[in-house]
Design a protein around this motif. Structure first.
Motif, short mmCIF file in Angstrom:
data_model
loop_
_atom_site.label_atom_id
_atom_site.label_comp_id
_atom_site.label_asym_id
_atom_site.label_seq_id
_atom_site.Cartn_x
_atom_site.Cartn_y
_atom_site.Cartn_z
N VAL A 155 20.85 10.62 -12.14
CA VAL A 155 19.45 11.21 -11.97
C VAL A 155 18.62 9.65 -12.16
CG1 VAL A 155 17.70 12.42 -13.05
CG2 VAL A 155 19.77 13.35 -13.02
N LEU A 156 17.98 9.36 -11.32
CA LEU A 156 17.23 7.96 -11.30
C LEU A 156 15.77 8.25 -11.42
CD1 LEU A 156 18.78 6.29 -8.21
CD2 LEU A 156 19.58 6.30 -10.57
N THR A 157 15.30 7.92 -12.81
CA THR A 157 13.99 8.12 -12.96
C THR A 157 13.17 6.75 -13.71
OG1 THR A 157 12.30 9.36 -14.39
CG2 THR A 157 14.78 9.17 -15.29
N PRO A 158 11.81 6.60 -13.28
CA PRO A 158 11.07 5.42 -14.00
C PRO A 158 11.20 5.36 -15.33
CG PRO A 158 9.52 6.81 -12.65
CD PRO A 158 11.17 7.34 -12.33
N THR A 159 10.91 6.67 -15.91
CA THR A 159 10.61 6.83 -17.25
C THR A 159 11.36 7.93 -17.89
OG1 THR A 159 8.47 7.62 -17.17
CG2 THR A 159 8.63 5.22 -17.52
N VAL A 184 17.04 5.47 -16.81
CA VAL A 184 15.78 5.29 -17.01
C VAL A 184 15.27 3.67 -16.54
CG1 VAL A 184 13.93 5.28 -18.66
CG2 VAL A 184 15.89 6.97 -18.83
N ILE A 185 14.84 3.62 -15.49
CA ILE A 185 14.72 2.48 -14.60
C ILE A 185 13.90 1.46 -15.28
CG2 ILE A 185 14.12 1.44 -12.36
CD1 ILE A 185 14.84 3.93 -10.91
N HIS A 186 12.75 1.68 -16.09
CA HIS A 186 12.06 0.70 -16.67
C HIS A 186 12.62 0.40 -17.99
CE1 HIS A 186 8.12 2.29 -14.34
NE2 HIS A 186 8.98 2.08 -13.53
#
Length: 306
Positions: A114-118, A153-155
Motif C-alpha cells: 500500500v503506497l501512501t504519501p502519509t 509511507v512515502i514521505h
C-alpha cells in the motif's frame, strides 16, 4: 479536481518501471465487491534489468506482488480493501494448487504494498503495523506475516537514490525533490526515460485540464515539471527527434480522453476505443464538454466510423 489523472499516472508509471522485471497487469478485474487491483506484478525468470536498478521498489518486486498507490493519505477502509484483494488472490492460488495437488508455499504467496504519501500513527497502530528499519529502513510498516500486507509511507522514506522511484509517487515537496533528482540522473540511466515519460504525460494531462477546477497543488506540480519538460524539448531538438515529444503530448491527450470515457461509462471498451483518435483531433476546449455531456450513443454516432 478528480483523482483519475493521478491514478492513471501511478499505474502507468509502475507498469513502465516493473515491466523489465516481469509481467505487469494494471486494473486487474476481481469480484465486483472488491473492484480491481491497481497493479499486479509477476516476476520473470529472465528479467531484462537487474532489480537493484529499481532500489527499494525492486526489492518489493522480488515475488508476486500487488501495488496499490494512493495520492492522498490512505484511509482505514482503503487498507481493508487492499487486504481483501490480496486475500482473494491467495484464495485463488490455493484453489488452483489444490486442483493439481500442489502444496501452497507460504513464502511464495503474494503481498500487497500500500503506497501512501502519509499515514497517521493512529491508523498504523490500529492495524498493529510495525516498522522493520533494520532490514527495510524507515517508512515501511508490516502487518502480521500472514496478513501479507505492508504500508509504505512515502514521505518517511530516506532521501537516498534507492527510494527515488517511490518518492516520485509522493506529494508536494517530497515529489518535487524527487523530480529534481530524476532530472539530474545521467541520460544513459535505463529507467530515467521511462519515469520522465510518465511524469510528463501527467503534466500534459494537468495542463489540458487546467480550466477544469485545477487546484493549487496541481499548478505547483506543473511548475515543478516545467524545467524537466523544457530539458526534454532541448534534448529532442539536439537529437532531431522533436516529433517524439509531440507524440508524447498527443498520447497525453488520448489518455485524458480514455480516462474521461472510463469515468463517464465505467470502462473504455473496444467500441469506445475507436472514437478516441477522432476526438483527440479536437482541442481540449472542444472535446471536454462533449465528453462530459453527450451520451454514449451520441458520442458513437458523432465520432464513430461510418
Amino acid at each position: 479536481m478528480t483523482r483519475f489523472p493521478y491514478d492513471q499516472f501511478a499505474k502507468d508509471y509502475l507498469k513502465e518501471l516493473l515491466q523489465p522485471l516481469g509481467e505487469v497487469e494494471t486494473s486487474r478485474k476481481v469480484p465486483a465487491e472488491i473492484r480491481e487491483i491497481d497493479v499486479y506484478f509477476v516476476p520473470s525468470s529472465q528479467p531484462t534489468i537487474d532489480k537493484i536498478e529499481l532500489g527499494l521498489l525492486g526489492r518489493f518486486a522480488d515475488k508476486i506482488a500487488l501495488f496499490e498507490p494512493y495520492r492522498n493519505a490512505v484511509k482505514i477502509s482503503e487498507i481493508r480493501s487492499c487486504m481483501k484483494k490480496v486475500f482473494y488472490l491467495i484464495a485463488e492460488i490455493e484453489r488452483g494448487n489444490k486442483r493439481v495437488d500442489i502444496p501452497t508455499v507460504e513464502e511464495e504467496l503474494p503481498k500487497v504494498w500500500v503506497l501512501t504519501p502519509t499515514a497517521s500513527i493512529a491508523i498504523l497502530d490500529s492495524f498493529n503495523a510495525i516498522p522493520d528499519e533494520e532490514n527495510w529502513g524507515k517508512g515501511i510498516y508490516f502487518l502480521g506475516e500472514s496478513a501479507k500486507t505492508a504500508i509504505v509511507v512515502i514521505h518517511q522514506l530516506p532521501r537516498i537514490p534507492e527510494t527515488l522511484w517511490l518518492r516520485l509517487l509522493g506529494k508536494g515537496n517530497v515529489q518535487k525533490q524527487a523530480i529534481a533528482e530524476l532530472q539530474a540522473l545521467p541520460p544513459d540511466n535505463p529507467l530515467r526515460a521511462k519515469a520522465i515519460n510518465a511524469v510528463l504525460s501527467l503534466r500534459s494531462i494537468l495542463e489540458i485540464t487546467q480550466n477544469q477546477n485545477i487546484d493549487e497543488e496541481d499548478r505547483e506540480l506543473v511548475m515543478a515539471l516545467s524545467p524537466l519538460y523544457l530539458q526534454q524539448l532541448e534534448e529532442a531538438k539536439q537529437e532531431g527527434v522533436q516529433e517524439g515529444v509531440q507524440r508524447g503530448v498527443q498520447q497525453g491527450v488520448r489518455t485524458v480522453i480514455e480516462n474521461l470515457l472510463q469515468v463517464r461509462f465505467g470502462s473504455s471498451d473496444e467500441e469506445l476505443s475507436t472514437i478516441v483518435e477522432p476526438i483527440s483531433r479536437l482541442s481540449p476546449q472542444e472535446f471536454t464538454p462533449l465528453l462530459l455531456q453527450l451520451s454514449r450513443e451520441e458520442l458513437l454516432n458523432r465520432f464513430g466510423q461510418r
